[in-house]
Design a protein around this motif. Structure first.
Motif, PDB file in Angstrom:
ATOM      1  N   GLY A 196      22.168  50.393  40.227  1.00 24.79           N
ATOM      2  CA  GLY A 196      23.268  50.386  41.191  1.00 24.79           C
ATOM      3  C   GLY A 196      22.917  49.968  42.602  1.00 24.79           C
ATOM      4  O   GLY A 196      23.756  50.056  43.495  1.00 24.79           O
ATOM      5  N   ASP A 197      21.699  49.501  42.820  1.00 28.11           N
ATOM      6  CA  ASP A 197      21.302  49.085  44.172  1.00 28.11           C
ATOM      7  C   ASP A 197      21.251  47.561  44.235  1.00 28.11           C
ATOM      8  O   ASP A 197      20.173  46.958  44.328  1.00 28.11           O
ATOM      9  N   ALA A 198      22.417  46.925  44.199  1.00 26.30           N
ATOM     10  CA  ALA A 198      22.471  45.461  44.227  1.00 26.30           C
ATOM     11  C   ALA A 198      21.920  44.918  45.537  1.00 26.30           C
ATOM     12  O   ALA A 198      21.260  43.874  45.562  1.00 26.30           O
ATOM     13  N   ALA A 199      22.194  45.615  46.636  1.00 26.21           N
ATOM     14  CA  ALA A 199      21.700  45.155  47.938  1.00 26.21           C
ATOM     15  C   ALA A 199      20.173  45.149  47.951  1.00 26.21           C
ATOM     16  O   ALA A 199      19.543  44.209  48.455  1.00 26.21           O
ATOM     17  N   GLY A 200      19.562  46.198  47.382  1.00 25.01           N
ATOM     18  CA  GLY A 200      18.110  46.255  47.323  1.00 25.01           C
ATOM     19  C   GLY A 200      17.539  45.150  46.454  1.00 25.01           C
ATOM     20  O   GLY A 200      16.516  44.543  46.785  1.00 25.01           O
ATOM     21  N   GLU A 232      14.980  42.036  47.479  1.00 26.51           N
ATOM     22  CA  GLU A 232      13.757  41.746  46.738  1.00 26.51           C
ATOM     23  C   GLU A 232      13.652  40.258  46.404  1.00 26.51           C
ATOM     24  O   GLU A 232      12.617  39.625  46.634  1.00 26.51           O
ATOM     25  N   TYR A 233      14.732  39.707  45.830  1.00 26.93           N
ATOM     26  CA  TYR A 233      14.711  38.297  45.456  1.00 26.93           C
ATOM     27  C   TYR A 233      14.484  37.409  46.677  1.00 26.93           C
ATOM     28  O   TYR A 233      13.667  36.491  46.652  1.00 26.93           O
ATOM     29  N   GLN A 234      15.203  37.692  47.746  1.00 23.61           N
ATOM     30  CA  GLN A 234      15.093  36.865  48.939  1.00 23.61           C
ATOM     31  C   GLN A 234      13.690  36.952  49.535  1.00 23.61           C
ATOM     32  O   GLN A 234      13.140  35.950  50.002  1.00 23.61           O
ATOM     33  N   HIS A 235      13.118  38.154  49.533  1.00 21.26           N
ATOM     34  CA  HIS A 235      11.756  38.319  50.035  1.00 21.26           C
ATOM     35  C   HIS A 235      10.779  37.494  49.200  1.00 21.26           C
ATOM     36  O   HIS A 235       9.854  36.866  49.737  1.00 21.26           O
ATOM     37  N   LEU A 236      11.008  37.462  47.896  1.00 18.49           N
ATOM     38  CA  LEU A 236      10.088  36.777  46.995  1.00 18.49           C
ATOM     39  C   LEU A 236      10.129  35.268  47.167  1.00 18.49           C
ATOM     40  O   LEU A 236       9.086  34.619  47.325  1.00 18.49           O
ATOM     41  N   TYR A 237      11.346  34.672  47.170  1.00 20.82           N
ATOM     42  CA  TYR A 237      11.399  33.204  47.233  1.00 20.82           C
ATOM     43  C   TYR A 237      11.528  32.644  48.644  1.00 20.82           C
ATOM     44  O   TYR A 237      11.417  31.431  48.838  1.00 20.82           O
ATOM     45  N   SER A 238      11.734  33.517  49.634  1.00 24.89           N
ATOM     46  CA  SER A 238      11.829  33.020  51.011  1.00 24.89           C
ATOM     47  C   SER A 238      10.571  33.297  51.822  1.00 24.89           C
ATOM     48  O   SER A 238      10.191  32.490  52.671  1.00 24.89           O
ATOM     49  N   ALA A 280      12.584  33.356  40.832  1.00 24.97           N
ATOM     50  CA  ALA A 280      13.311  34.321  41.650  1.00 24.97           C
ATOM     51  C   ALA A 280      14.665  33.754  42.068  1.00 24.97           C
ATOM     52  O   ALA A 280      15.664  34.480  42.115  1.00 24.97           O
ATOM     53  N   ILE A 281      14.717  32.458  42.368  1.00 26.35           N
ATOM     54  CA  ILE A 281      15.986  31.815  42.743  1.00 26.35           C
ATOM     55  C   ILE A 281      16.973  31.901  41.581  1.00 26.35           C
ATOM     56  O   ILE A 281      18.138  32.278  41.749  1.00 26.35           O
ATOM     57  N   PRO A 311      11.877  45.063  47.782  1.00 23.95           N
ATOM     58  CA  PRO A 311      12.138  44.595  49.147  1.00 23.95           C
ATOM     59  C   PRO A 311      10.928  44.652  50.036  1.00 23.95           C
ATOM     60  O   PRO A 311       9.939  45.253  49.712  1.00 23.95           O
ATOM     61  N   VAL A 312      11.064  44.007  51.190  1.00 21.04           N
ATOM     62  CA  VAL A 312       9.967  44.010  52.151  1.00 21.04           C
ATOM     63  C   VAL A 312       9.843  45.389  52.746  1.00 21.04           C
ATOM     64  O   VAL A 312      10.814  45.978  53.174  1.00 21.04           O
ATOM     65  N   PRO A 313       8.637  45.958  52.763  1.00 20.57           N
ATOM     66  CA  PRO A 313       8.474  47.325  53.242  1.00 20.57           C
ATOM     67  C   PRO A 313       8.557  47.452  54.748  1.00 20.57           C
ATOM     68  O   PRO A 313       8.247  46.536  55.476  1.00 20.57           O
TER      69      PRO A 313
END
Length: 724
Positions: free
Chosen positions: A402-406, A410-416, A425-426, A699-701
């Motif tokens: 249920g944590d779609a925002a999290g 995570e995905y954005q941190h990985l591919y960006s 990841a994209i 996500p980024v810590p």
């Protein structure tokens, strides 16, 4: 002990049952002093420490590659050699190193020694508190901390509280005998026989090393000391060691009831020998039970050759042993045992995402979501934060809980940030947005990535990204846009065999007029590239693409297009050599199993990212209901890789070590976040992988987001700012 010295606060002695007790109160101090003391003067900045030329060189090495363990140790040695009395330089190098490798308990001890030598007791306590937070389930770090306390404090209660604090975490560890021995040695020095007897009794409850020795020591204690000396106040009445005197006459005075009471039969009181035998008998039963359990786990324990952390990979048998041991403990359904073993495992196997993923899944399965999130955060923020499969797993885990925002973060941190342009990841991010019912956001993920790749002079990723986006659009029934995206491939010079296969396949399933001329131009460019571009494909790949295109034309082409392609194929291939037997078509090629086809992915030159068994590859293209699609699938059987268009080869962009972003949040809130590169560890040799699979990412810590305590039901003293 001086009144001004701060003392760690902790739980009162109480045995192993206090392992899951509530956290301790806020930090307090001895002799009535409160924590409302005035703020200390700000310390001098690390930047004020001047470095030598050799230090500067080594700093540049570890800055460029934070996983270079040998460079780090060389830097520490150099700093200690030339700056023996400079505490600022010591702090700078140790804080930076331990931010990268917090499980190296020996370096925490060295750091504490430097603080004790150059600054004072309070700083030593701070270092040890950070150490036990970073590697809470290490017997060695608790042993070092307790030895420091014994040499520093005179109050037994302070020292006992610290021992109890450590034993609450590691007292049941099979290798915890060194810490128990130190506790025994301390109580013997005080001649606190009742405390000593309690310690021996507690040891006999658990299957730890040298259990026979502890049982024999307890028996020897009961024979050399009177039972009254070793019994606690609670145990005394059980063994009849006190004499009731309340009803006896005082100074010879007679009482009316004396005759009646004296008429009752007197119950014989047990002798000292009988009480000793009873005392030992009870503990012998505990000992036998522990020995019986030890026989079940001894093979697993003996197979653990390296129970501590090291950057070097573990061998396969030891990794398998950890999995087997975890299987055994999980089957017993004792959550405390499960947590303790997992925490031991992720010290020795800290660099292996498979064990962190298993830990998270185990806690989730047992409805302990808080513990699962705790382990997940430690893995993605500290221990395997550079491993893509860990972040992919984290993202999926967050989405499913249920944590779609999290998951999005995570995905954005990985591919960006971590691995810019990481295709898997994209793709997974876009698929998640579509699952959540937001097609627009899914398309935006692709379009942003495509835009970023188009800004590069030569992008190896762009063709595959365009293919994947077109495929996605086809699957969501946006056929017009799907075909439009493919036109972006026309100007691509670095076309590969797998890309062309995918383009031909997409064209074959689009329910509209086939763009044969467009495909022919792409095939021509692949078969006869311009001299300036050089040879990008092997002769066998070229011949295979030419054959694929001929089969496509055999279904969808006209006489003129077939003639043109056949002539080109004959000139380029058939005239140059005879057809080898291995290339002859066989009838059974047409019924090659889907599994055999899928086994070949992309160019077939590199493994595909994803090591976790629970991670799935992007979906293979579904069978189309159109007659042409069915015919194409059958006619195409000889090309083994063809049906696997959905499983694009992500491995060609398998992330290498990426530069770390600053921030380390693994320390308690009372310590400022270190301005060093994020922690990461030298990863073990890559495990051969199966199709693009991956577990959700993380996500980024930030210093605030990192959990303050290891995964284990509410533990005492962990993650708080309290001391002994």
């Amino acid at each position: 002990m001086e009144a001004s010295q701060p003392c760690p606060t902790g739980s009162s002695p109480g045995g192993a049952t206090n392992e899951m007790s509530e956290p301790a109160p806020e930090q307090s101090y001895e002799n009535g002093a409160t924590n409302e003391m005035s703020e200390p003067a700000p310390e001098q900045s690390y930047e004020d420490a001047v470095v030598s030329a050799e230090e500067a060189r080594l700093w540049s090495v570890v800055t460029a590659d934070c996983l270079d363990f040998n460079a780090w140790t060389a830097l520490i040695d150099e700093t200690e050699r030339i700056a023996e009395s400079n505490i600022l330089k010591m702090r700078k190098v140790y804080d930076a190193f331990l931010a990268e490798f917090p499980l190296c308990f020996g370096y925490w001890k060295k750091y504490a020694d430097h603080e004790g030598r150059l600054d004072g007791v309070s700083k030593v306590i701070e270092v040890f508190e950070r150490a036990v937070l970073a590697v809470t389930y290490s017997v060695d770090i608790w042993l070092n901390y307790c030895q420091f306390a014994i040499s520093t404090y005179d109050d037994p209660d302070i020292i006992r509280r610290l021992f109890e604090r450590g034993l609450a975490y590691v007292g049941t560890d099979y290798r915890s005998n060194t810490l128990w021995d130190e506790y025994i040695k301390y109580e013997e020095s005080l001649q606190a026989w009742s405390h000593l007897a309690v310690i021996y009794t507690r040891i006999l409850e658990h299957p730890i090393q040298q259990l026979d020795r502890y049982f024999n020591c307890l028996k020897e204690l009961t024979t050399t000391r009177n039972l009254s000396e070793i019994l606690t106040a609670e145990e005394t009445s059980m063994y009849g060691a006190t004499v009731e005197t309340s009803t006896q006459a005082v100074d010879g005075e007679a009482h009316p009831n004396d005759v009646e009471e004296s008429a009752e039969p007197e119950i014989p009181r047990p002798t000292e020998a009988e009480n000793q035998a009873r005392y030992i008998s009870i503990r012998e039963e505990m000992y036998k039970k522990a020995k019986e359990y030890e026989s079940k786990i001894i093979s697993f324990e003996l197979a653990i050759r390296r129970p501590y952390f090291h950057v070097k990979p573990l061998d396969k048998p030891e990794l398998e042993n950890w999995h087997n041991y975890l299987d055994f403990i999980e089957a017993e359904d004792d959550i405390n045992k499960v947590i303790k073993l997992y925490e031991r495992c992720v010290i020795a196997c800290a660099s292996y995402s498979e064990f962190w993923i298993r830990y998270v899944q185990c806690m989730e399965h047992r409805q302990s979501l808080e513990l699962a999130n705790n382990a997940l955060a430690r893995a993605t923020h500290v221990f395997v934060k550079k491993q893509p499969e860990m972040h992919l797993f984290s993202a999926r885990f967050k989405e499913l809980n249920g944590d779609a925002a999290g998951a999005r973060v995570e995905y954005q941190h990985l591919y960006s940030e971590l691995y810019p342009g990481f295709l898997e990841a994209i793709v997974k991010h876009a698929n998640m947005e579509h699952r959540l019912g937001d097609k627009e956001s899914a398309c935006l993920v692709y379009e942003k990535a495509i835009g970023a790749e188009k800004e590069k002079e030569q992008s190896q990723l762009l063709p595959t990204l365009l293919i994947q986006y077109s495929r996605f659009l086809y699957m969501v029934r946006d056929l017009e846009k799907a075909r439009e995206i493919l036109t972006g491939l026309h100007d691509q010079a670095n076309m590969t065999k797998s890309i062309l296969e995918a383009v031909i396949f997409l064209e074959s399933i689009f329910p509209s007029e086939k763009r044969i001329e467009v495909l022919d131009s792409l095939v021509e460019k692949f078969l006869t590239p311009e001299p300036t571009h050089g040879e990008l494909a092997s002769a066998s790949d070229k011949e295979e693409i030419s054959s694929i295109f001929l089969e496509f034309l055999d279904i969808f082409g006209d006489a003129q297009s077939i003639k043109k392609a056949t002539t080109r194929h004959t000139i380029l291939f058939s005239r140059k050599r005879s057809v080898l037997p291995s290339k002859k078509r066989r009838a059974d090629d047409a019924v090659m199993s889907d599994r055999d086809k899928i086994a070949k992915t992309g160019d077939g030159t590199q493994p595909v990212l994803g090591t976790e068994p629970n991670v799935h590859n992007p979906s293979v293209w579904p069978a189309t209901s159109e007659a042409s699609g069915q015919q194409w699938g059958a006619a195409y059987a000889p090309q083994a890789a063809y049906p696997a268009y959905g499983t694009y080869d992500y491995s060609h962009q398998m992330p290498q070590s990426a530069p770390q972003a600053p921030a380390y949040g693994a320390y308690p809130p009372s310590y400022p976040a270190q301005a060093y590169t994020q922690q990461s560890y030298a990863q073990p040799a890559a495990v051969p992988v199966v199709a693009p699979a991956a577990a959700p990412p993380a996500p980024v810590p930030t210093a605030a987001s990192y959990p303050q305590q290891p995964a284990a039901a509410p533990q005492p003293y962990y993650g708080t700012a309290t001391y002994f």
